[in-house]
Design an enzyme around this catalytic site. Structure first.
Site, short mmCIF file in Angstrom:
data_model
loop_
_atom_site.label_atom_id
_atom_site.label_comp_id
_atom_site.label_asym_id
_atom_site.label_seq_id
_atom_site.Cartn_x
_atom_site.Cartn_y
_atom_site.Cartn_z
CG ASP A 81 14.57 -23.52 7.45
OD1 ASP A 81 15.79 -23.00 7.46
OD2 ASP A 81 13.54 -22.92 7.15
CD GLU A 179 12.82 -16.50 0.51
OE1 GLU A 179 13.35 -17.16 1.32
OE2 GLU A 179 11.38 -16.27 0.57
O1 KIV Z 1 11.36 -22.01 5.42
C1 KIV Z 1 11.05 -22.12 4.15
O2 KIV Z 1 10.24 -22.65 3.38
C2 KIV Z 1 12.30 -21.68 3.38
C3 KIV Z 1 12.26 -21.65 1.88
C4 KIV Z 1 11.33 -20.61 1.50
C5 KIV Z 1 13.66 -21.49 1.12
O3 KIV Z 1 13.18 -21.26 4.01
#
Ligand code: KIV
Length: 270
Positions: A81, A179
């Site tokens: 991410d 989401e």
């Molecule tokens: O950071 C995270 O855990 C997320 C998920 C909730 C999709 O972006």
């Protein structure tokens, strides 16, 4: 080696399972359980690092947690991410930050909280060989603008999500997280896109589902309303820790089997 093509091909065949992971142990356990995709979410900020939001999480922290997850994984696709402001400010910096997740940490792809500002970047990254998972609906990095509320609940907002979903597919995103959006919106987007959608609080009709691992195993103190705990790790953890404290305090730990004595030692005072 897992590729984003495997995930794309799985869409429509069988549900894609995605779970967050932040360390090698959890990654290995999740993979053994059959999880297809491990997302090193910036939710590490809340779950592990003790922050109230994901905003303080840094590129360095994400890189370190991603590398740990990669070390614990053999088969699962690892998606890193991109934290708040690591993309979208300056184009070459955005590319460098995303590149680090693949080059240094060993991830297979990046996830970017998306909007109109990420369409062009998604195209550039995809062209460069950095697969992008887009993320629409509730995007926690926008907490100061949107809060943590449901998204896409008005006609206008739903249309915007729908259009942005298509724009990111056209730009080359290999999948899309939806989401906290209405299930009928998620279904419509899933039917229209050829890339897989992965839902969290988005109903049953996405191509896959994702949960924060702490919510899924019952470790979170206050999980979101759309999550389900499939165990009681918090209770088990608390009982084990209390058992340790009790055993040390009442002298039952360490017992004989935890200790050894060396008969040959000369232990006269020095
Ligand atoms: O950071 C995270 O855990 C997320 C998920 C909730 C999709 O972006």
């Amino acid at each position: 080696m897992p590729t984003v093509r495997d995930v794309r091909e799985q869409a429509g065949e069988e549900p894609i399972t995605m779970l967050t992971a932040y360390d090698a142990t959890t990654a290995a356990l999740a993979e053994t359980a059959g999880v297809d995709v491990l997302l090193v979410g910036d939710s590490v900020g809340n779950t592990v690092l003790g922050h109230e939001t994901t905003l303080p999480v840094t590129v360095e922290e994400m890189e370190s947690h991603t590398a740990a997850v990669v070390r614990g994984t053999e088969e699962a696709l690892v998606v890193a991410d991109m934290p708040f402001l690591s993309v979208g400010v300056d184009r070459s910096e955005s590319i460098e930050h995303c590149g680090r997740m693949l080059k240094e940490a060993g991830a297979n792809a990046v996830k970017i909280e998306s909007g109109p500002h990420t369409v062009e970047l998604t195209e550039r990254l995809s062209d460069l060989g950095i697969p992008v998972m887009a993320h629409l609906g509730l995007t926690p990095q926008h907490v100061n603008r949107l809060g943590y509320t449901r998204q896409g609940t008005t006609q206008e907002a739903a249309e915007e999500i729908h259009e942005l979903a298509s724009a990111h597919e056209d730009a080359g995103a290999f999948s899309l997280v939806l989401e906290h959006v209405p299930a009928n919106l998620a279904r419509a987007v899933t039917e229209e896109l050829s890339i897989p959608t992965i839902g969290i609080g988005a109903g049953p009709d996405c191509d896959g589902q994702v949960l924060v691992v702490d919510d899924a195993v019952g470790l979170s103190e206050s999980p979101p309303p759309f999550a389900e705990a499939f165990g009681d790790v918090r209770g088990a953890y608390r009982d084990a820790l209390a058992g340790y404290v009790d055993a040390v305090e009442d002298g039952s730990f360490p017992a004989e089997e935890h200790s050894h004595v060396e008969g040959d030692l000369d232990l006269d005072p020095v």
